[in-house]
Design a protein around this motif. Sequence first.
Motif, PDB file in Angstrom:
ATOM      1  N   LEU A 275      46.789  51.995   2.711  1.00 49.35           N
ATOM      2  CA  LEU A 275      45.436  51.622   2.326  1.00 49.35           C
ATOM      3  C   LEU A 275      44.625  52.854   2.006  1.00 49.35           C
ATOM      4  CD1 LEU A 275      44.624  49.017   5.147  1.00 49.35           C
ATOM      5  CD2 LEU A 275      45.579  48.587   2.880  1.00 49.35           C
ATOM      6  N   SER A 276      43.873  52.791   0.917  1.00 45.01           N
ATOM      7  CA  SER A 276      42.968  53.884   0.583  1.00 45.01           C
ATOM      8  C   SER A 276      41.656  53.298   0.089  1.00 45.01           C
ATOM      9  CB  SER A 276      43.588  54.817  -0.455  1.00 45.01           C
ATOM     10  OG  SER A 276      43.783  54.134  -1.675  1.00 45.01           O
TER      11      SER A 276
ATOM     12  N   ALA B  49      34.960  50.747   3.071  1.00 39.55           N
ATOM     13  CA  ALA B  49      35.464  49.926   1.966  1.00 39.55           C
ATOM     14  C   ALA B  49      36.039  48.599   2.438  1.00 39.55           C
ATOM     15  CB  ALA B  49      36.523  50.688   1.172  1.00 39.55           C
ATOM     16  N   GLY B  50      36.581  48.562   3.641  1.00 43.26           N
ATOM     17  CA  GLY B  50      37.173  47.329   4.152  1.00 43.26           C
ATOM     18  C   GLY B  50      38.628  47.455   4.544  1.00 43.26           C
ATOM     19  N   LYS B  51      39.107  48.682   4.748  1.00 43.33           N
ATOM     20  CA  LYS B  51      40.513  48.893   5.109  1.00 43.33           C
ATOM     21  C   LYS B  51      40.830  48.218   6.448  1.00 43.33           C
ATOM     22  CE  LYS B  51      39.913  53.368   4.658  1.00 43.33           C
ATOM     23  NZ  LYS B  51      38.575  53.413   4.031  1.00 43.33           N
TER      24      LYS B  51
ATOM     25  N   ILE C 191      47.523  49.857  -1.546  1.00 51.23           N
ATOM     26  CA  ILE C 191      46.295  49.095  -1.746  1.00 51.23           C
ATOM     27  C   ILE C 191      45.122  50.067  -1.769  1.00 51.23           C
ATOM     28  CG2 ILE C 191      44.769  47.330  -0.793  1.00 51.23           C
ATOM     29  CD1 ILE C 191      47.260  46.084   0.537  1.00 51.23           C
ATOM     30  N   ARG C 192      44.382  50.026  -2.872  1.00 55.07           N
ATOM     31  CA  ARG C 192      43.169  50.858  -3.005  1.00 55.07           C
ATOM     32  C   ARG C 192      41.978  49.922  -3.092  1.00 55.07           C
ATOM     33  NH1 ARG C 192      40.602  52.388  -7.474  1.00 55.07           N
ATOM     34  NH2 ARG C 192      42.378  51.874  -8.788  1.00 55.07           N
ATOM     35  N   ILE C 193      40.991  50.166  -2.243  1.00 53.69           N
ATOM     36  CA  ILE C 193      39.827  49.282  -2.150  1.00 53.69           C
ATOM     37  C   ILE C 193      38.588  50.014  -2.654  1.00 53.69           C
ATOM     38  CG2 ILE C 193      38.399  47.876  -0.623  1.00 53.69           C
ATOM     39  CD1 ILE C 193      40.832  47.913   1.354  1.00 53.69           C
ATOM     40  N   GLU C 194      37.852  49.342  -3.517  1.00 55.79           N
ATOM     41  CA  GLU C 194      36.552  49.847  -3.984  1.00 55.79           C
ATOM     42  C   GLU C 194      35.487  48.881  -3.472  1.00 55.79           C
ATOM     43  OE1 GLU C 194      36.275  50.820  -8.275  1.00 55.79           O
ATOM     44  OE2 GLU C 194      38.324  50.022  -8.299  1.00 55.79           O
ATOM     45  N   ARG C 195      34.457  49.415  -2.846  1.00 55.61           N
ATOM     46  CA  ARG C 195      33.336  48.573  -2.408  1.00 55.61           C
ATOM     47  C   ARG C 195      32.172  48.817  -3.350  1.00 55.61           C
ATOM     48  NH1 ARG C 195      31.899  47.120   3.632  1.00 55.61           N
ATOM     49  NH2 ARG C 195      30.458  45.444   3.178  1.00 55.61           N
ATOM     50  N   HIS C 196      31.598  47.738  -3.840  1.00 53.05           N
ATOM     51  CA  HIS C 196      30.516  47.814  -4.815  1.00 53.05           C
ATOM     52  C   HIS C 196      29.161  47.667  -4.131  1.00 53.05           C
ATOM     53  CE1 HIS C 196      33.728  47.656  -7.738  1.00 53.05           C
ATOM     54  NE2 HIS C 196      34.166  46.546  -7.178  1.00 53.05           N
ATOM     55  N   HIS C 197      28.097  47.972  -4.866  1.00 55.34           N
ATOM     56  CA  HIS C 197      26.738  47.933  -4.317  1.00 55.34           C
ATOM     57  C   HIS C 197      26.353  46.551  -3.785  1.00 55.34           C
ATOM     58  CE1 HIS C 197      25.872  52.022  -5.396  1.00 55.34           C
ATOM     59  NE2 HIS C 197      26.297  51.796  -6.630  1.00 55.34           N
ATOM     60  N   ASP C 198      26.935  45.492  -4.340  1.00 52.56           N
ATOM     61  CA  ASP C 198      26.628  44.135  -3.873  1.00 52.56           C
ATOM     62  C   ASP C 198      27.549  43.709  -2.722  1.00 52.56           C
ATOM     63  OD1 ASP C 198      29.036  43.759  -5.195  1.00 52.56           O
ATOM     64  OD2 ASP C 198      28.284  42.211  -6.552  1.00 52.56           O
TER      65      ASP C 198
ATOM     66  N   VAL D 245      50.905  49.735   8.737  1.00 55.74           N
ATOM     67  CA  VAL D 245      49.747  49.879   7.855  1.00 55.74           C
ATOM     68  C   VAL D 245      49.147  51.250   8.115  1.00 55.74           C
ATOM     69  CG1 VAL D 245      47.432  49.020   7.302  1.00 55.74           C
ATOM     70  CG2 VAL D 245      49.269  47.408   7.871  1.00 55.74           C
ATOM     71  N   VAL D 246      48.965  52.028   7.047  1.00 52.35           N
ATOM     72  CA  VAL D 246      48.394  53.364   7.176  1.00 52.35           C
ATOM     73  C   VAL D 246      47.098  53.424   6.383  1.00 52.35           C
ATOM     74  CG1 VAL D 246      48.750  55.841   6.895  1.00 52.35           C
ATOM     75  CG2 VAL D 246      50.717  54.352   7.369  1.00 52.35           C
ATOM     76  N   GLU D 247      45.980  53.458   7.122  1.00 51.48           N
ATOM     77  CA  GLU D 247      44.685  53.659   6.472  1.00 51.48           C
ATOM     78  C   GLU D 247      44.582  55.123   6.067  1.00 51.48           C
ATOM     79  OE1 GLU D 247      41.134  52.164   8.275  1.00 51.48           O
ATOM     80  OE2 GLU D 247      42.200  50.517   9.253  1.00 51.48           O
ATOM     81  N   TRP D 248      43.912  55.384   4.962  1.00 57.03           N
ATOM     82  CA  TRP D 248      43.795  56.725   4.409  1.00 57.03           C
ATOM     83  C   TRP D 248      45.186  57.288   4.099  1.00 57.03           C
ATOM     84  CZ3 TRP D 248      38.878  57.974   3.296  1.00 57.03           C
ATOM     85  CH2 TRP D 248      37.857  57.370   4.028  1.00 57.03           C
TER      86      TRP D 248
END
Length: 180
Positions: free
Chosen positions: A54-55, A60-62, A146-153, A128-131
């Motif tokens: 996970l990145s 972001a929600g990892k 898995i790459r997670i992007e968190r948006h302003h909303d 599961v390895v975060e970062w």
Amino acid sequence: MTDATATTPGVSTDVVPHSAAPAVRAVTAATDGAMRALGRDLAALARAGDVILLSGPLGAGKTTLTQGLGEGLRVRGSVTSPTFVISRIHPSLVGGPDLVHVDAYRLGGPAEIDDIDLDMTQPDSVTVVEWGEGVAEGLADDRLEIRIERHHDDTRTVHLRAVGARWNDIDLPGAQPGLG
């Protein structure tokens, strides 16, 4: 292309071509609940020996995704960020694989992840390895990145990239059969 038939509320899916590499699926998770549901969906596909990296930025929600994975795997204990302990093992309550949850944020590189001795737990666990990006790819030739992007909303775009033969014929959550 958007998959309007995604079964998880709050989750929609796009398939994004990634030149000469496995297809990358972009899943939009509208809420924390949708992130956990995506984790549960992934748990249904996971098996002992799987490695999931996970990145994404802080917040972001990892860990939220990993909580859903833990729920789906039905493991013991509350899944929380292992930042200060580096690694936690959550044993299965149902005879399935354990969940090994690692936070590589404070690790200096691949050599330090080797020091954790994940090879001792990996065959019988879902790891599961975060970062994990840039640090843990060497754990397995077959892995889910898995790459997670968190948006302003507060919605997230979750990019799922299956690497290796283990994942060749797996339809990832929300994906239409036969897409990559």
